[in-house]
Design an enzyme around this catalytic site. Structure first.
Site, PDB file in Angstrom:
ATOM      1  N   LYS A  37      -4.659   9.266   5.341  1.00 42.07           N
ATOM      2  CA  LYS A  37      -4.012   7.903   3.539  1.00 42.07           C
ATOM      3  C   LYS A  37      -2.571   9.304   3.384  1.00 42.07           C
ATOM      4  O   LYS A  37      -3.164  10.087   2.217  1.00 42.07           O
ATOM      5  CB  LYS A  37      -4.664   7.167   3.249  1.00 42.07           C
ATOM      6  CG  LYS A  37      -4.123   6.132   2.102  1.00 42.07           C
ATOM      7  CD  LYS A  37      -4.617   5.407   1.872  1.00 42.07           C
ATOM      8  CE  LYS A  37      -4.121   4.921   0.105  1.00 42.07           C
ATOM      9  NZ  LYS A  37      -5.082   4.179  -0.694  1.00 42.07           N
TER      10      LYS A  37
ATOM     11  N   LYS B 208      -2.127  -2.217 -10.502  1.00 38.58           N
ATOM     12  CA  LYS B 208      -3.438  -1.913 -10.837  1.00 38.58           C
ATOM     13  C   LYS B 208      -3.642  -3.145 -12.432  1.00 38.58           C
ATOM     14  O   LYS B 208      -3.217  -3.024 -13.109  1.00 38.58           O
ATOM     15  CB  LYS B 208      -3.479  -0.444 -10.964  1.00 38.58           C
ATOM     16  CG  LYS B 208      -3.714  -0.368  -9.347  1.00 38.58           C
ATOM     17  CD  LYS B 208      -4.460   0.928  -9.371  1.00 38.58           C
ATOM     18  CE  LYS B 208      -4.772   1.975  -7.467  1.00 38.58           C
ATOM     19  NZ  LYS B 208      -4.722   0.472  -7.443  1.00 38.58           N
TER      20      LYS B 208
ATOM     21  N   GLU C 158      -2.428  -1.877   0.316  1.00 41.28           N
ATOM     22  CA  GLU C 158      -0.882  -0.382   0.850  1.00 41.28           C
ATOM     23  C   GLU C 158      -2.190   0.564   1.695  1.00 41.28           C
ATOM     24  O   GLU C 158      -0.957   1.157   2.992  1.00 41.28           O
ATOM     25  CB  GLU C 158      -0.530  -0.191  -0.130  1.00 41.28           C
ATOM     26  CG  GLU C 158      -0.579   1.081  -0.669  1.00 41.28           C
ATOM     27  CD  GLU C 158      -2.251   1.516  -1.275  1.00 41.28           C
ATOM     28  OE1 GLU C 158      -2.093   0.577  -1.713  1.00 41.28           O
ATOM     29  OE2 GLU C 158      -2.777   2.748  -1.429  1.00 41.28           O
TER      30      GLU C 158
ATOM     31  N   ARG D  34      -4.263   0.574   3.462  1.00 41.16           N
ATOM     32  CA  ARG D  34      -4.591  -0.282   5.168  1.00 41.16           C
ATOM     33  C   ARG D  34      -3.055  -0.218   6.191  1.00 41.16           C
ATOM     34  O   ARG D  34      -3.290  -0.330   7.132  1.00 41.16           O
ATOM     35  CB  ARG D  34      -5.652  -1.467   5.354  1.00 41.16           C
ATOM     36  CG  ARG D  34      -5.042  -2.399   4.475  1.00 41.16           C
ATOM     37  CD  ARG D  34      -5.971  -3.174   4.013  1.00 41.16           C
ATOM     38  NE  ARG D  34      -6.617  -2.701   2.928  1.00 41.16           N
ATOM     39  CZ  ARG D  34      -7.980  -3.487   2.438  1.00 41.16           C
ATOM     40  NH1 ARG D  34      -7.883  -4.768   2.598  1.00 41.16           N
ATOM     41  NH2 ARG D  34      -8.184  -3.282   1.262  1.00 41.16           N
TER      42      ARG D  34
HETATM   43  N1  BES Z   1      -5.919   3.311  -3.721  1.00 42.74           N
HETATM   44  C1  BES Z   1      -7.104   2.112  -4.179  1.00 42.74           C
HETATM   45  C2  BES Z   1      -8.342   2.369  -3.560  1.00 42.74           C
HETATM   46  C3  BES Z   1      -9.031   3.258  -5.365  1.00 42.74           C
HETATM   47  C4  BES Z   1      -9.573   2.922  -5.774  1.00 42.74           C
HETATM   48  C5  BES Z   1      -9.060   4.952  -4.803  1.00 42.74           C
HETATM   49  C6  BES Z   1      -9.895   3.713  -7.325  1.00 42.74           C
HETATM   50  C7  BES Z   1      -9.265   5.028  -5.565  1.00 42.74           C
HETATM   51  C8  BES Z   1     -10.068   5.133  -6.289  1.00 42.74           C
HETATM   52  C9  BES Z   1      -6.611   1.372  -3.127  1.00 42.74           C
HETATM   53  O1  BES Z   1      -5.023   1.306  -2.493  1.00 42.74           O
HETATM   54  C10 BES Z   1      -5.945  -0.085  -3.688  1.00 42.74           C
HETATM   55  O2  BES Z   1      -6.241  -0.303  -4.534  1.00 42.74           O
HETATM   56  N2  BES Z   1      -7.397  -1.197  -3.177  1.00 42.74           N
HETATM   57  C11 BES Z   1      -7.693  -2.416  -3.627  1.00 42.74           C
HETATM   58  C12 BES Z   1      -8.107  -3.318  -2.578  1.00 42.74           C
HETATM   59  C13 BES Z   1      -7.911  -4.494  -3.016  1.00 42.74           C
HETATM   60  C14 BES Z   1      -6.708  -5.280  -4.140  1.00 42.74           C
HETATM   61  C15 BES Z   1      -8.046  -5.155  -1.615  1.00 42.74           C
HETATM   62  C16 BES Z   1      -9.635  -2.017  -4.175  1.00 42.74           C
HETATM   63  O3  BES Z   1      -9.423  -1.384  -3.519  1.00 42.74           O
HETATM   64  O4  BES Z   1      -9.548  -2.538  -5.427  1.00 42.74           O
HETATM   65 ZN    ZN Z   2      -4.499   2.765  -2.192  1.00 43.04          ZN
HETATM   66 ZN    ZN Z   3      -3.485   0.548  -3.847  1.00 41.61          ZN
END
Ligand code: BES
Ligand code: ZN
Ligand code: ZN
Length: 475
Positions: A244, A256, A329, A331
């Site tokens: 990724k 976020k 994003e 995935r």
């Molecule tokens: N990059 C994040 C995941 C992440 C979180 C990496 C903490 C490192 C540390 C990913 O793109 C993300 O935001 N995932 C969301 C998915 C959700 C919206 C279904 C998540 O895990 O909150």
């Molecule tokens: Zn991410």
């Molecule tokens: Zn994300």
């Protein structure tokens, strides 16, 4: 430059040395110590002290008592940590070169040197007084190691530090096109080839997931294909690595939500760094395995063109995805790369991604969440590598009942699951785009550390590089 590790054929009484010893057996003493010093070492051995430093006319002699354990993996890890801890002493005496001698019966000098090399890592690029801050250790000799062992260790620690650099670089430097330039540089130094698809080509290939995530960005996306194909490759069909490459993740329009969760999102290309670093090591060590690596890269941010919740995206595979959260994003871009991998008829596909907060919350920084469809033999070998290099794997199930959670009302699949099993629903989303033996590694917890942890340091860890190198070298 990190310290270079090499096999030492000999050493003299002028060289700095570190003697690795058992606490209850230091028969080696008369070779190196005066009577007075022997007494000193004996006292230390009988106390809790783990290491003593002796100054002999013009050189430093460190005696390191290694901890014993029946579990060789634990012992290796203790040695890495001891190797990291000794650095402080070496800095005090401004040691630039030294030789490690192993007087224990379980050869732990390689792990010890590994801890030293990885613990020496510094990211100084942005300091005005970088020169002053720089540590001085340059060469680590290992007496009794084979050339091959020492060189491979030197390569894999260097590759891990390259991956750390990539993770530590902010978006102000490391955009998606810049990441491709970095890969090109790494390819030149190690021997792998790189092909980069630009936005036009990505559009022609209808990589809808990558293009959707990129829509809010100023910088174009890239799709990177690295290849190492030696004549003596053991495998007929390639192993494919996918990483990724989100060079920054704001969450997009679904910005976020939690305080400070965006602060370290320059690390959202930790998967790309892992597979890129692994390629560097594999090619430089000339491992006899055909490996192809795919990295879809872009940042994810809101912007006037940005994709929004509710959008239905047609992916590279032709499948449609209902986007219900633009922060999911990873995935989207991984799915396009996983579908693209099919054209190579791969023997095995391993993907690395900082994919979910759920995985990070499950295992924290100490482990990697993994799941997939590869056979048990492959999974077990991977888990074994995990224990060997202390990048341990925890397997999550891909039970089909969870698929309910990613069913969409209007498209083939949606990009978020429910409030539970977040790492698994993300894994199931990826599985939708695979048709080959596959393992997914969610490194969200281990890719970036907020507090220092011995030789893994703070910030980018380069997790995945050593795991992949160990797995591929035993392939
Ligand atoms: N990059 C994040 C995941 C992440 C979180 C990496 C903490 C490192 C540390 C990913 O793109 C993300 O935001 N995932 C969301 C998915 C959700 C919206 C279904 C998540 O895990 O909150
Ligand atoms: Zn991410
Ligand atoms: Zn994300």
């Amino acid at each position: 430059m990190n310290p270079v590790i090499s096999a030492a054929q000999s050493f003299s009484d002028k060289d700095n040395i570190i003697i690795l010893s058992n606490r209850d057996n230091y028969e080696w003493k008369s070779e190196f110590l005066s009577e007075h010093e022997v007494e000193y070492v004996k006292q230390a051995a009988e106390s809790e002290t783990s290491r003593i430093t002796l100054l002999q006319s013009g050189r430093v002699v460190v005696v390191q008592f290694l901890k014993k354990d029946d579990d060789i993996n634990k012992q290796r890890e203790y040695s890495r940590k001891d190797g990291c801890d000794v650095l402080e002493t070496l800095r005090r005496y401004r040691v630039e070169e030294l030789t490690i001698l192993d007087k224990t019966e379980r050869s732990l000098m390689l792990s010890y040197a590994e801890g030293m090399a990885l613990g020496s890592y510094q990211f100084l690029k942005y300091y005005i007084d970088a020169d002053k801050r720089k540590h001085c250790l340059k060469n680590i000799g290992i007496y009794g190691a084979t050339e091959k062992e020492a060189e491979e260790l030197s390569i894999v620690t260097e590759a891990t530090c390259i991956a750390r650099d990539l993770v530590n670089e902010p978006l102000s430097y490391l955009t998606a096109p810049k990441l491709s330039e970095e890969f090109a540089e790494m390819g030149k130094k190690s021997g792998f080839t790189l092909e980069v698809f630009d936005k036009k080509k990505i559009t022609a290939l209808k990589m809808g997931g990558l293009l959707a995530v990129n829509r809010g960005s100023f910088d174009p996306p890239t799709f990177n294909i690295m290849e190492w194909k030696p004549d003596n490759a053991k495998n007929k069909r390639p192993i494919i690595l996918v990483g990724k490459g989100i060079v920054f993740d704001t969450g997009g329009v679904s910005l976020k939500p939690t305080n400070h969760s965006m602060d370290f999102m320059k690390s959202d290309m930790g998967g790309a760094a892992a597979v890129g670093g692994a390629m560097y090591a594999i090619a430089k060590a000339k491992l006899p395995v055909h490996v192809i690596t795919l990295v879809p890269a872009t940042d994810n941010r809101p912007g006037k063109e940005a994709y929004v919740p509710g959008d239905v995206i047609t992916m590279h595979s032709g499948a449609t995805v209902e986007v219900l959260n633009t922060d999911a994003e990873g995935r989207m871009v991984m799915a396009d790369a996983l579908h693209f991998a099919k054209k190579y008829d791969p023997e095995l596909v391993l993907d690395f991604a900082t994919l979910t907060g759920a995985a990070a919350r499950s295992v924290g920084g100490q482990g990697i969440v993994c799941m997939g469809t590869a056979d048990d033999d492959t999974k077990n070998k991977m888990k074994k590598s995990g224990y060997t290099v202390q990048e341990r794997l925890v397997e999550f199930p891909l039970w089909e009942e969870y698929k309910e959670l990613i069913k969409s009302d209007i498209a083939d699949i949606k990009n978020i699951g429910g409030p539970v099993a977040g790492a698994i629903t993300a894994g199931l989303f990826l599985k939708h785009f695979t048709d080959y033996p596959w393992l997914h590694f969610d490194i969200a917890g281990a890719a970036f550390l907020h507090t220092p942890d011995s030789y893994r340091g703070k910030n980018g860890t380069g997790v995945g590089v050593r795991l992949l190198f160990d797995f591929i070298s035993n392939y």
